[in-house]
Design a protein around this motif. Structure first.
Motif, PDB file in Angstrom:
ATOM      1  N   UNK A 322       0.828  -1.197   0.000  1.00  0.00           N
ATOM      2  CA  UNK A 322       0.000   0.000   0.000  1.00  0.00           C
ATOM      3  C   UNK A 322       0.866   1.252   0.000  1.00  0.00           C
ATOM      4  N   UNK A 323       0.399   2.274  -0.685  1.00  0.00           N
ATOM      5  CA  UNK A 323       0.994   3.603  -0.596  1.00  0.00           C
ATOM      6  C   UNK A 323      -0.014   4.561   0.018  1.00  0.00           C
ATOM      7  N   UNK A 324       0.472   5.492   0.838  1.00  0.00           N
ATOM      8  CA  UNK A 324      -0.387   6.533   1.382  1.00  0.00           C
ATOM      9  C   UNK A 324      -0.991   7.320   0.230  1.00  0.00           C
ATOM     10  N   UNK A 325      -2.299   7.535   0.286  1.00  0.00           N
ATOM     11  CA  UNK A 325      -3.029   8.051  -0.868  1.00  0.00           C
ATOM     12  C   UNK A 325      -2.727   9.505  -1.182  1.00  0.00           C
ATOM     13  N   UNK A 326      -2.592  10.336  -0.154  1.00  0.00           N
ATOM     14  CA  UNK A 326      -2.424  11.765  -0.408  1.00  0.00           C
ATOM     15  C   UNK A 326      -1.832  12.424   0.826  1.00  0.00           C
ATOM     16  N   UNK A 327      -1.424  13.665   0.666  1.00  0.00           N
ATOM     17  CA  UNK A 327      -0.935  14.489   1.777  1.00  0.00           C
ATOM     18  C   UNK A 327      -1.674  15.823   1.755  1.00  0.00           C
ATOM     19  N   UNK A 328      -1.726  16.521   2.892  1.00  0.00           N
ATOM     20  CA  UNK A 328      -2.464  17.786   2.953  1.00  0.00           C
ATOM     21  C   UNK A 328      -2.020  18.761   1.861  1.00  0.00           C
ATOM     22  N   UNK A 329      -3.017  19.415   1.269  1.00  0.00           N
ATOM     23  CA  UNK A 329      -2.732  20.396   0.231  1.00  0.00           C
ATOM     24  C   UNK A 329      -2.536  19.803  -1.150  1.00  0.00           C
ATOM     25  N   UNK A 332      -6.632  16.009  -5.326  1.00  0.00           N
ATOM     26  CA  UNK A 332      -6.910  14.623  -5.695  1.00  0.00           C
ATOM     27  C   UNK A 332      -6.433  14.327  -7.106  1.00  0.00           C
ATOM     28  N   UNK A 333      -6.455  15.332  -7.984  1.00  0.00           N
ATOM     29  CA  UNK A 333      -5.946  15.131  -9.347  1.00  0.00           C
ATOM     30  C   UNK A 333      -4.441  14.867  -9.329  1.00  0.00           C
ATOM     31  N   UNK A 334      -3.713  15.593  -8.509  1.00  0.00           N
ATOM     32  CA  UNK A 334      -2.272  15.347  -8.393  1.00  0.00           C
ATOM     33  C   UNK A 334      -2.002  13.956  -7.835  1.00  0.00           C
TER      34      UNK A 334
END
Length: 362
Positions: A322-329, A332-334
């Protein structure tokens, strides 16, 4: 074959440059999950914490329900459910519901006990931190028995007692969803091997794609504890997680998101408040969760990610990664672009690495 997944923590810090109104945040997040399924992700997973000002997913079962409704193919999972927070019989009922409505897709169910840096959460919930190991073991036993025993049973342990225990309906999967229990230390790995569950092992965690040093120390230890309990280590699913955003321009990505990555690595959980300062960000906070952050471990080209993953896992690769999906800021497109790069440009070059499935085990 390696199954690839994304791990969502739903962190939405109240910093003006990062915060998204919660209705919009969740709506766009679940739209992203549906898009990632279309792009070929195998697993959607969720973590949890409580009393955290960032909103670090205090609703892990509800997230599974929403993901089940927004997807049709991916396996659903957790990394991890903090089992000492829950009454295991009621959790067994709730997770059975998830398995049923998803068509038997609860296939990456990670469970564990909250680590000591987050004792404040246990204190907030009135859970004795000294009972952490027994709450976990008895909880695991009760979950499994609720799902697999047809007749009501009585239970009397140190932490839980009950009569005529049974749940209806039971999970769709038979005999039950497979449980992955965190086993990073030798003590916790011994518990997992002894109790017969799949294992959550060490990956890159929150600061990188992988950790060859951790993996090279852990793998022989895990094999030894399996032998101690007469288990075949090649018959056990290994799940790990890491953090990496794959791009053709790592320097640009690091400039865009490096501050958020550093924020997440140095965060300290406290009920309704956080303490951040320039000094704590440089030195890992007063808990010392990380020092010496190197953003080159987080933002990589496809070629760099392939080389590091293969070098770490040449002897044995995790079955689920698994990879962490996103970070603050990060929009979702990035995030979709970064993980699309991993799926398209990295993952195909890892599938010849040895895993449980490639060894012919069940």
């Amino acid at each position: 074959m390696i199954e690839f997944g994304l791990l969502y923590d739903w962190r939405n810090p109240p910093r003006p440059e990062w915060f998204t109104p919660w209705p919009q945040f969740y709506r766009e997040g679940f739209e992203h999950i549906a898009e990632m399924e279309r792009h070929g992700v195998d697993i959607i997973s969720f973590g949890e914490h409580h009393g955290d000002v960032d909103g670090f997913n205090p609703h892990i079962v509800e997230s599974l329900v929403m993901a089940a409704e927004r997807t049709s193919r991916v396996s659903l999972g957790t990394n991890i459910i903090q089992l000492p927070y829950y009454h295991p019989v009621m959790l067994a009922e709730r997770l059975a519901f998830v398995d049923i409505i998803s068509g038997g897709r609860l296939k990456a169910l990670g469970l564990g006990q909250i680590g000591s840096p987050w004792d404040v959460e246990m204190e907030m919930l009135g859970v004795n931190t000294k009972h952490r190991p027994s709450l976990l073991e008895e909880g695991l036993e009760l979950l499994h028995r609720c799902w697999t025993e047809d007749e009501p049973f009585d239970y009397e342990g140190k932490r839980y007692k009950g009569k005529y225990i049974t749940i209806t309906p039971k999970p769709l999967q038979k005999p039950s969803p497979r449980m992955q229990v965190i086993g990073v230390s030798e003590q916790s790995a011994d518990r997992v091997a002894r109790m017969g569950f799949d294992v959550g092992g060490p990956g890159g965690f929150f600061d990188g794609l992988t950790s060859k040093e951790r993996w090279d120390a852990w793998l022989p230890m895990w094999q030894n504890v399996c032998a101690r309990h007469e288990r075949d280590p090649d018959d056990v699913t290994i799940s790990v997680f890491g953090q990496c955003f794959v791009t053709d321009d790592p320097e640009r990505a690091a400039a865009l998101h490096g501050d958020a990555v550093e924020y997440c690595l140095t965060w300290e959980s406290r009920p309704s408040t956080h303490v951040y300062s320039d000094e704590s960000l440089r030195h890992g906070g007063d808990k010392g969760l990380i020092t010496g952050l190197d953003l080159r471990k987080t933002f990589m080209t496809p070629e760099e990610a392939i080389a590091e993953f293969r070098a770490t896992h040449e002897k044995r690769a995790p079955d689920q990664f698994l990879l962490i999906a996103t970070r603050p800021g990060m929009t979702w497109e990035q995030a979709a672009e970064y993980h699309g790069n991993f799926i398209d440009k990295v993952l195909p070059h890892l599938q010849d690495l040895p895993t449980r499935r490639s060894s012919g085990s069940r």
